[in-house]
Design a protein around this motif. Structure first.
Motif, PDB file in Angstrom:
ATOM      1  N   ALA A  89       0.834  -1.199   0.000  1.00  0.00           N
ATOM      2  CA  ALA A  89       0.000   0.000   0.000  1.00  0.00           C
ATOM      3  C   ALA A  89       0.873   1.255   0.000  1.00  0.00           C
ATOM      4  O   ALA A  89       2.038   1.235   0.398  1.00  0.00           O
ATOM      5  CB  ALA A  89      -0.922   0.000   1.226  1.00  0.00           C
ATOM      6  N   ASP A  90       0.289   2.342  -0.450  1.00  0.00           N
ATOM      7  CA  ASP A  90       1.003   3.625  -0.498  1.00  0.00           C
ATOM      8  C   ASP A  90       0.990   4.257   0.886  1.00  0.00           C
ATOM      9  O   ASP A  90      -0.075   4.596   1.414  1.00  0.00           O
ATOM     10  CB  ASP A  90       0.297   4.553  -1.493  1.00  0.00           C
ATOM     11  CG  ASP A  90       0.979   5.904  -1.600  1.00  0.00           C
ATOM     12  OD1 ASP A  90       2.121   6.033  -1.114  1.00  0.00           O
ATOM     13  OD2 ASP A  90       0.356   6.827  -2.172  1.00  0.00           O
ATOM     14  N   PRO A  91       2.183   4.461   1.509  1.00  0.00           N
ATOM     15  CA  PRO A  91       2.213   5.058   2.852  1.00  0.00           C
ATOM     16  C   PRO A  91       2.009   6.569   2.838  1.00  0.00           C
ATOM     17  O   PRO A  91       1.991   7.204   3.896  1.00  0.00           O
ATOM     18  CB  PRO A  91       3.610   4.697   3.358  1.00  0.00           C
ATOM     19  CG  PRO A  91       4.446   4.616   2.132  1.00  0.00           C
ATOM     20  CD  PRO A  91       3.528   4.087   1.046  1.00  0.00           C
ATOM     21  N   GLY A  92       1.879   7.159   1.651  1.00  0.00           N
ATOM     22  CA  GLY A  92       1.713   8.605   1.568  1.00  0.00           C
ATOM     23  C   GLY A  92       2.993   9.338   1.249  1.00  0.00           C
ATOM     24  O   GLY A  92       2.996  10.573   1.152  1.00  0.00           O
ATOM     25  N   PHE A  93       4.085   8.617   1.066  1.00  0.00           N
ATOM     26  CA  PHE A  93       5.351   9.228   0.668  1.00  0.00           C
ATOM     27  C   PHE A  93       6.144   8.221  -0.150  1.00  0.00           C
ATOM     28  O   PHE A  93       5.936   7.007  -0.053  1.00  0.00           O
ATOM     29  CB  PHE A  93       6.161   9.702   1.874  1.00  0.00           C
ATOM     30  CG  PHE A  93       6.523   8.605   2.839  1.00  0.00           C
ATOM     31  CD1 PHE A  93       7.691   7.867   2.694  1.00  0.00           C
ATOM     32  CD2 PHE A  93       5.682   8.292   3.900  1.00  0.00           C
ATOM     33  CE1 PHE A  93       8.025   6.859   3.578  1.00  0.00           C
ATOM     34  CE2 PHE A  93       6.002   7.280   4.797  1.00  0.00           C
ATOM     35  CZ  PHE A  93       7.169   6.554   4.634  1.00  0.00           C
ATOM     36  N   ALA A  94       7.058   8.736  -0.972  1.00  0.00           N
ATOM     37  CA  ALA A  94       7.873   7.873  -1.832  1.00  0.00           C
ATOM     38  C   ALA A  94       9.037   7.301  -1.031  1.00  0.00           C
ATOM     39  O   ALA A  94       9.720   8.029  -0.307  1.00  0.00           O
ATOM     40  CB  ALA A  94       8.391   8.666  -3.016  1.00  0.00           C
ATOM     41  N   SER A  95       9.259   6.012  -1.149  1.00  0.00           N
ATOM     42  CA  SER A  95      10.355   5.359  -0.424  1.00  0.00           C
ATOM     43  C   SER A  95      11.335   4.648  -1.347  1.00  0.00           C
ATOM     44  O   SER A  95      12.482   4.394  -0.950  1.00  0.00           O
ATOM     45  CB  SER A  95       9.782   4.340   0.574  1.00  0.00           C
ATOM     46  OG  SER A  95       9.050   3.328  -0.104  1.00  0.00           O
ATOM     47  N   ARG A  96      10.920   4.348  -2.537  1.00  0.00           N
ATOM     48  CA  ARG A  96      11.785   3.599  -3.443  1.00  0.00           C
ATOM     49  C   ARG A  96      12.990   4.439  -3.849  1.00  0.00           C
ATOM     50  O   ARG A  96      12.856   5.619  -4.208  1.00  0.00           O
ATOM     51  CB  ARG A  96      11.006   3.170  -4.678  1.00  0.00           C
ATOM     52  CG  ARG A  96      11.772   2.219  -5.576  1.00  0.00           C
ATOM     53  CD  ARG A  96      10.891   1.671  -6.677  1.00  0.00           C
ATOM     54  NE  ARG A  96      11.599   0.708  -7.494  1.00  0.00           N
ATOM     55  CZ  ARG A  96      11.037   0.050  -8.518  1.00  0.00           C
ATOM     56  NH1 ARG A  96       9.765   0.256  -8.813  1.00  0.00           N
ATOM     57  NH2 ARG A  96      11.754  -0.805  -9.221  1.00  0.00           N
ATOM     58  N   ASP A  97      14.170   3.851  -3.779  1.00  0.00           N
ATOM     59  CA  ASP A  97      15.435   4.489  -4.167  1.00  0.00           C
ATOM     60  C   ASP A  97      15.788   5.684  -3.296  1.00  0.00           C
ATOM     61  O   ASP A  97      16.621   6.513  -3.682  1.00  0.00           O
ATOM     62  CB  ASP A  97      15.405   4.919  -5.645  1.00  0.00           C
ATOM     63  CG  ASP A  97      15.196   3.749  -6.587  1.00  0.00           C
ATOM     64  OD1 ASP A  97      15.811   2.702  -6.362  1.00  0.00           O
ATOM     65  OD2 ASP A  97      14.392   3.874  -7.530  1.00  0.00           O
ATOM     66  N   ARG A  98      15.169   5.785  -2.106  1.00  0.00           N
ATOM     67  CA  ARG A  98      15.559   6.827  -1.160  1.00  0.00           C
ATOM     68  C   ARG A  98      16.491   6.218  -0.124  1.00  0.00           C
ATOM     69  O   ARG A  98      16.179   5.166   0.450  1.00  0.00           O
ATOM     70  CB  ARG A  98      14.359   7.438  -0.460  1.00  0.00           C
ATOM     71  CG  ARG A  98      13.719   8.627  -1.174  1.00  0.00           C
ATOM     72  CD  ARG A  98      13.102   8.257  -2.487  1.00  0.00           C
ATOM     73  NE  ARG A  98      12.348   9.362  -3.086  1.00  0.00           N
ATOM     74  CZ  ARG A  98      11.694   9.252  -4.230  1.00  0.00           C
ATOM     75  NH1 ARG A  98      11.692   8.102  -4.904  1.00  0.00           N
ATOM     76  NH2 ARG A  98      11.040  10.296  -4.716  1.00  0.00           N
ATOM     77  N   VAL A  99      17.631   6.889   0.108  1.00  0.00           N
ATOM     78  CA  VAL A  99      18.668   6.365   0.991  1.00  0.00           C
ATOM     79  C   VAL A  99      19.017   7.430   2.016  1.00  0.00           C
ATOM     80  O   VAL A  99      19.169   8.615   1.682  1.00  0.00           O
ATOM     81  CB  VAL A  99      19.923   5.962   0.187  1.00  0.00           C
ATOM     82  CG1 VAL A  99      21.022   5.475   1.119  1.00  0.00           C
ATOM     83  CG2 VAL A  99      19.585   4.873  -0.819  1.00  0.00           C
TER      84      VAL A  99
END
Length: 799
Positions: A458-468
């Protein structure tokens, strides 16, 4: 007794298939029960080794963000005030944990030897800390080791890690390249069953000279989850008495925060089971109770399996029992003979189950991420002996009564012994119970797996993919801008943002505030999230009103989330834009306009509801650097990023954390539960399949003559198969009618504890029935088909 044993051994050797099936089912159930016993006992033992455990408490804070939230910490002045004003307490001590510390080991001449990253091992503590919590002092004493500033004690593990075999006393450590301390004592290593994470203790007196990571020492308003107050109650003292004293203390020193804070008392022995206040590896008591129930049900299903097989096999021992009764054996002797056979089977299964449990212990540790020890002390042997006794008596009594009740004249005349109508219904009831238990476990696995899948996708409301996430302590404004410019030119870096934390908040720092020049402060707190202007676009946060933060190093305005606007009670998000907000941060305060409103996001997963958040720019509060990397980087920063980072943060360890891994970590507890339930489900299904296989094999043998006669009179193979399958299909449906409502009710209770959860859709129940039906058909299919295709002549001649 010896004749009973010899005869029992001979009978078990004469029926190897029966022996193997029964022992196999018991082995699986007893092994799984032993693993669950070790797991439950490990968690129930947390901090019980402390000599004064029953009288040790930690103070925590209940906060109101419009709703109720929980903070594992306490305002820093509470501890000293308790010492001064509540004299009946035996001891009070403060500890302030320091997360993400870099420890540099200095040589005898002061040269740098090595650098280590410590996640949660470092804390400032008062000397009284060691009079409350017991540690084994290998070198030094609690009374002297931490009296002076800039002194430290550490565990033997860290001493060996930092200094090897050299004497650590007098050696120096440097924290974050800014604080140098001298080792004055060595403690024994921490046991695995403790929630106390600290291994490097620095004297509390050092805080007078060092700017620590935490709330100000004099602030009654700010609360850090790493600031703990420990209390040793006097004999006969209760947490309720301490809470009453805390309320009086709160009212006397800072009544302004009574509307949004309450100080609570958490007993040490309750800390491990507190989901609200334990930031480590907690587990709730209800989960342990469920695990105990699962273990009992697995033993029960193995016992039911034993009864079914033993009862079916008993019907084939009629001639043996008839001969023994004719030559003088009494019903009582027959009964105890069978109980001896049962005891031998259970003892063999217990031994094999212990070996299997030992082999499966590393797997359990991996699945649950808990260092569960192998415990074979008196309590463990007593537990195993109790299981052997219960299974022997529970599983052997009914089949023993059946054997002892055979009439010798009837069986010696060639009439096959039969069960009475009541006994037949008992056996069918046992099969239904066994199938229902397997179906309940299957439904539980499906529901938990579906819930985890929804959370993870599900979408948590923020982008997480490729964030480090990288560590980044505050720098001068010009240096910050230069670092941003260099990193943005690295191939593979799409964007970057300086902040105090990512949207998946690891810790929450809160502050009181005033809105729109209202006379009083608001009755709830705001969770602070300092971040630069790139934060909103980098994480894809959605603005539902107003505009983003400006590019600035200081506070120029605020963004609120929807929850904060809702708690303010001002209507739509547009209604707050442009209004004034004054935020207090310790001894300082800042004020500015509300620039915009962002949509709520799931800051700690989907289990919990959103809290009231405020975002603002303030360079001095940034502790992290987030990179948005190109997908081709695979979540790993390129070497150029590491090189640039080291130039700006020399002598520190480089580390990177993928935001996707942080999100996945929010569901570790649910994964742990799923792993255990899946293990129980596989065990129950395996035991059930063994029982069904053995039962259908015996029924096919018993009904061989009936099948032969039916085939002579024209019965087709599919009709023979249908007669077998039809009987088990009815039992399977009956089991589902029992399991579905009960398991559905239990799983609904598990689901409603989460803020976001799935509904129990019909397909989950349909999949449960279809899956268990397929397993049942596969289990009985081969033997049924073989019985249906066998020629009738051999069966008729044998009879």
């Amino acid at each position: 007794m010896l004749p009973h044993l010899l005869y029992a051994l001979r009978m078990l050797r004469q029926h190897p298939a029966y022996t193997a099936l029964n022992v196999g089912g018991l082995v699986l159930a007893l092994a799984c029960s032993l693993l669950l016993y070790w797991f439950v006992r490990f968690h129930q033992s947390f901090d019980t080794y402390q000599p004064q455990a029953a009288r040790i408490c930690r103070l925590v804070t209940e906060q109101r963000y419009g709703g109720i939230a929980y903070n594992a910490g306490i305002p820093t002045p509470v501890g000293p005030a308790l010492r001064r004003e509540v004299p009946w307490l035996r001891a009070v001590a403060m500890s302030i944990g320091q997360a993400d510390q870099y420890v540099r080991v200095l040589g005898v001449a002061g040269q740098l030897e090595a650098t280590y990253a410590e996640d949660k091992a470092v804390a400032f503590v008062e000397p009284a800390y060691f009079s409350i919590l017991a540690y084994h002092w290998q070198v030094g004493t609690a009374a002297r080791a931490l009296r002076r500033p800039f002194t430290a004690v550490l565990t033997r593990r860290l001493a060996h890690r930092y200094f090897g075999a050299a004497n650590p006393l007098g050696r120096c450590l440097r924290l974050n390249n800014s604080l140098e301390v001298q080792v004055t004592g060595v403690l024994g290593d921490l046991p695995p069953n403790t929630d106390q994470p600290y291994e490097l203790f620095i004297s509390y007196a050092t805080l007078r000279y060092y700017q620590h990571a935490g709330t100000p020492l004099t602030s009654w308003e700010q609360v850090s989850s790493q600031t703990h107050a420990w209390v040793l109650l006097p004999p006969g003292g209760t947490p309720a008495q301490l809470e009453k004293a805390l309320m009086a203390l709160h009212r006397a020193h800072f009544p302004a925060t009574l509307g949004n804070q309450r100080y609570r008392v958490l007993p040490l022995l309750a800390q491990h089971f507190s989901a609200s206040y334990n930031e480590g590896r907690y587990i709730d008591r209800a989960t342990l109770q469920v695990l105990i129930l699962i273990g009992a049900l697995l033993v029960l299903t193995a016992g039911v399996n034993f009864v079914n097989l033993a009862t079916a096999q008993a019907l084939g021992r009629g001639r043996e029992i008839g001969v023994r009764r004719t030559v003088g054996a009494t019903s009582r002797r027959i009964f105890w003979q069978f109980m001896t056979e049962t005891l031998l089977l259970v003892l063999a299964a217990a031994g094999a189950g212990l070996v299997l449990a030992y082999a499966g212990l590393p797997g359990l540790r991996g699945w649950t991420d808990a260092p569960v020890p192998l415990q074979l002390d008196g309590a463990a042997w007593l537990f195993l002996a109790g299981l052997v006794t219960l299974v022997t008596l529970g599983a052997g009594w009914y089949p023993g009564r059946v054997l002892a009740g055979f009439r010798p004249a009837q069986v010696l005349k060639g009439q096959a012994p039969t069960l009475a109508a009541g006994g037949l219904w008992v056996r069918r009831g046992l099969i239904v119970a066994q199938l229902a238990l397997s179906q309940g476990f299957v439904l539980a696995v499906l529901v938990m797996f579906q819930q985890l899948t929804v959370w993870l996708t599900a979408d948590p409301g923020f982008a997480s993919r490729d964030r480090v996430l990288l560590p980044a302590r505050p720098l001068r404004p010009a240096v910050f801008r230069q670092l941003r410019q260099e990193l943005s030119q690295v191939p593979g870096v799409l964007d970057l943002s300086f902040c105090s934390d990512v949207p998946a908040l690891s810790t929450i720092n809160t502050s009181p505030f005033a809105y729109d020049h209202r006379a009083a402060r608001e009755p709830f707190l705001l969770a602070r999230l300092p971040a630069d202007a790139q934060y909103v676009p980098l994480f894809g946060l959605q603005l539902v009103g107003g505009h983003n933060l400006p590019a600035s190093d200081t506070v120029r305005g605020y963004l609120l989330n929807e929850t904060a606007v809702r708690h303010l009670g001002v209507g739509s998000p547009q209604a707050v834009i442009g209004h004034h907000l004054s935020l207090e941060n310790g001894d300082e305060s800042s004020a500015g306009p509300i620039l915009g409103v962002v949509r709520d996001w799931r800051y700690q997963g989907f289990q919990n509801e959103s809290v009231s958040l405020v975002l603002y720019t303030n360079r001095t509060e940034y502790r992290a650097l987030t990179l948005h990397l190109a997908p081709s980087m695979g979540g790993t920063p390129p070497p150029a990023v590491r090189a640039i980072w080291h130039r700006y943060y020399p002598n520190q360890l480089f580390s990177s954390t993928r935001l996707a891994d942080v999100l996945a970590g929010f569901y570790d507890r649910e994964r742990q539960q799923l792993a255990i339930v899946r293990l129980a489900a596989l065990t129950a299904i395996a035991v059930g399949c063994l029982g069904l296989y053995g039962l259908i094999a015996f029924l096919a043998q018993r009904r061989a003559r009936e099948i032969g006669i039916r085939k002579i009179f024209g019965a087709r193979p599919w009709q023979i198969i249908a007669s077998f399958v039809g009987e088990f299909a009815g039992l399977l449906v009956a089991a589902f009618l029992v399991a579905a409502p009960l398991a559905g009710w239990l799983m609904q209770r598990w689901l409603v504890q989460f803020d976001t959860h799935i509904s129990l859709s019909p397909w989950l129940f349909g999949a449960t029935l279809a899956g268990t039906a397929a397993l049942t058909l596969l289990t009985i299919g081969y033997l049924t088909l073989r019985a249906a295709l066998a020629p009738p002549a051999p069966a008729l001649r044998a009879k």
